[in-house]
Each structure stands twice: as C-alpha cells, then as structure tokens.
Design an enzyme around this catalytic site. Structure first.
Site, PDB file in Angstrom:
ATOM      1  N   LYS A 153       0.900  -1.061   0.013  1.00 23.78           N
ATOM      2  CA  LYS A 153      -0.199   0.063   0.027  1.00 23.78           C
ATOM      3  C   LYS A 153       0.853   1.090  -0.183  1.00 23.78           C
ATOM      4  CE  LYS A 153      -4.312   1.357   2.265  1.00 23.78           C
ATOM      5  NZ  LYS A 153      -5.110   1.445   1.065  1.00 23.78           N
TER       6      LYS A 153
HETATM    7  N1  PMP Z   1      -7.607  -2.183  -3.276  1.00 21.78           N
HETATM    8  C1  PMP Z   1      -7.128  -1.121  -3.189  1.00 21.78           C
HETATM    9  C2  PMP Z   1      -6.577  -0.281  -4.576  1.00 21.78           C
HETATM   10  C3  PMP Z   1      -7.248  -0.359  -2.027  1.00 21.78           C
HETATM   11  O1  PMP Z   1      -6.863   0.882  -1.895  1.00 21.78           O
HETATM   12  C4  PMP Z   1      -7.786  -0.897  -1.019  1.00 21.78           C
HETATM   13  C5  PMP Z   1      -7.956  -0.387   0.283  1.00 21.78           C
HETATM   14  N2  PMP Z   1      -6.932  -0.205   1.051  1.00 21.78           N
HETATM   15  C6  PMP Z   1      -8.506  -2.405  -1.236  1.00 21.78           C
HETATM   16  C7  PMP Z   1      -8.235  -2.711  -2.220  1.00 21.78           C
HETATM   17  C8  PMP Z   1      -8.993  -3.144   0.189  1.00 21.78           C
HETATM   18  O2  PMP Z   1      -8.148  -3.280   1.148  1.00 21.78           O
HETATM   19  P1  PMP Z   1      -8.527  -3.479   2.518  1.00 21.78           P
HETATM   20  O3  PMP Z   1      -9.540  -4.435   2.534  1.00 21.78           O
HETATM   21  O4  PMP Z   1      -7.134  -3.878   3.068  1.00 21.78           O
HETATM   22  O5  PMP Z   1      -8.908  -2.108   3.075  1.00 21.78           O
END
Ligand code: PMP
Length: 297
Positions: A153
């Site tokens: 991320k």
């Molecule tokens: N894909 C992207 C590009 C994101 O930014 C997020 C949010 N973090 C997600 C998927 C979903 O991730 P999570 O369930 O860990 O929040």
C-alpha cells in the site's frame, strides 16, 4: 475537515496537536509519492472500542515499508498500542485510522534514509448503508505488477486511483472499475471486487491487485457459510453477466454495485448472497453473532 484545534495525532515519538504538526517540504515522499500507509477502522463494541484486524493492517504496513526499502522499525504490537492511544486521546470509538510512514528530506532517487510515522484518526460511522454504486470501466489500467510492488500500500500507487476515480465522476458515474495490464478485471481505485453468479462468488486472483484485508475476511465468511468462492481472472463481459456484485474495503466495508457501464445486475440486492455476506461482515466487525436467515442463505 479531518481535524480541529483539539485533534491529537501520534507523530514521531509524541502525541501532538494535528494543527501544530508540520513537515519538511523537501521530503522524498512529497515529491515522489515514496511513502506507505494504511486505512484502518475502529468500531464501538460492547466492551469499548476495537480496532478491526489491527495485526493484519500493521503487518501489511511493515511489509509495504520493507519492500519499498523505507527504514521502519516499529513492531505491530507498538503500532497497535499507539493507535489505541490516539483513539483514547481523541475520545473516538467509531473511527478511521490513517498511519502514514514517510521519508526524510532527499531529492535523490536512492532509498529512504530515515522515516517518520504519523498516526491520524477521524470519526467515521458510515459505510454499511452507503449508496448503491454505478461503475464505469476505466480507461486507466491498474499499475503493472512488473513495475510496482502492487501488493503493497504505497502512496504513489494512488495517483492511478485518483485518475480513474475522477474519470468515472466526470462521466457521471460513482466509481471506476480498473482492469489489469492483460485486460482482466482487477479492482476499484480503493476497493476489491466480488461478483455473484448462480450462487457462486468470484473475485480476481492475486497478482494484479492490492489483496485486501476485507477481501480475505469475505472469503473467510464465505467459507464459514459454505458459499463457494473462486479466485480467478475474468473479463468485463463476464461481470456484466453477473447476478450481483460488491466492492469491499476497510473504509466502505461492503457496498452494493448496482450497475457496470449502465448494465444493471440482475438480482434484487436483498435476494442475493452478496447481501448475506454484507450482513455477516457487519456482525464480524461488531463482534456479534451472525444468524443467516433461511430465505436468503
Ligand atoms: N484495493 C485498493 C487499491 C485499496 O486501496 C484498498 C483499500 N485499502 C483495497 C483494495 C481494500 O483493501 P482493505 O480491505 O485491506 O482495506
């Protein structure tokens, strides 16, 4: 506004007022998007406040820093404790936490020399009842996994998300759906996607997506409810044949997708397995027992 004059954040070893915190304009992160972060939620539960999947989020933050070669030594336990303290100092229960790891001044392109940690939080209660979304297939692809650590991320990845999200809004849609470099469905600008077809759930396989913590929770819920779930590659045409679909992510939880490129999904949301999963997710974050009704499950 994310903060006011009373808001407290954690910043580099101290709890300080958000309004008084400042940073260096020569940070590598500001110039090049070279930073990592997390999006985490806390919920009011029976016996206080609970950060949902804290360990998974902080492990991912540390993984993101590590693959980006950003020096970062906080442990998951320390990060969790600091986050609870930020919530406490602000008197927050239902909140969104945003830890950000960014780099020291350096205009060069070599790895970060030192990093700073900020943990910000703001109150957040919506998500579950967010509106149905009308999606548009984006003209922007997700970043090529050969060029980025796509499973991390990283702040810079979100330039792609901003382009896609704004394009969708400029065309009168709520949100974008991005494809991968091979033309298969990948994910949203900030969420993973699932669709339902003939009582089976499908989601894009890992490799071209941020494999979300919510996505993993949804798979866990499906396994617990004996709902078949498959991770595979599929096309926009496959998706348009679906019975129902949702976006999932920490911030939005599970949000119904009403249509893709103006093609509506066939099932009434309330009659779909997606709606059952949405309710089960809510129960999980609130640490409540989920009892699927026979009509829907
Ligand atoms: N894909 C992207 C590009 C994101 O930014 C997020 C949010 N973090 C997600 C998927 C979903 O991730 P999570 O369930 O860990 O929040």
């Amino acid at each position: 506004m994310y903060y006011n004059e009373n808001t407290v954040i954690y910043f580099n070893g101290a709890f300080v007022k958000a309004a008084a915190a400042s940073t260096d304009l020569y940070s590598q992160s500001l110039h090049y998007g070279y930073a990592v972060f997390e999006g985490i939620r806390s919920y009011r539960v029976d016996n206080g406040t609970k950060i949902f999947k804290a360990a998974a989020h902080f492990d991912r933050l540390r993984h993101s820093a590590s693959v980006m070669k950003i020096p970062f030594t906080y442990t998951t336990a320390q990060l969790t404790e600091l986050s609870y303290e930020v919530l406490k100092q602000n008197n927050f229960t239902d909140a969104y936490l945003r830890p950000l790891v960014f780099c020291s001044p350096n205009m060069g392109l070599s790895k970060g020399k030192a990093s700073y940690l900020a943990i910000q939080a703001w109150e957040w209660t919506n998500g579950y009842l967010a509106n149905k979304m009308r999606l548009m297939t984006s003209s922007y692809q997700r970043p090529n996994p050969g060029a980025f650590h796509i499973e991390a991320k990283v702040s810079g990845h979100y330039v792609n998300s901003i382009l896609a999200c704004q394009e969708a809004k400029d065309n009168g849609f709520d949100e974008a759906l991005l494809l991968d470099a091979n033309g298969f469905v990948a994910e949203g600008p900030g969420a993973n996607i699932f669709f339902e077809k003939e009582n089976v759930l499908y989601t894009p396989a890992k490799g071209n997506i941020l494999p979300g913590i919510t996505r993993a929770t949804v798979i866990e819920i499906c396994n617990g409810l004996n709902i078949p779930v498959e991770e595979k590659y599929f096309t926009v045409a496959d998706m348009k044949e679906a019975d129902a679909a949702f976006y999932c992510g920490t911030a939005a939880e599970i949000v119904e997708i009403a249509s893709l490129d103006n093609v509506p999904f066939k099932l009434n949301w309330e009659d779909s397995l997606c709606a059952v999963i949405q309710k089960a997710y809510r129960c999980k974050v609130l640490e409540q027992q989920f009892k699927p009704s026979l009509e829907t499950a």
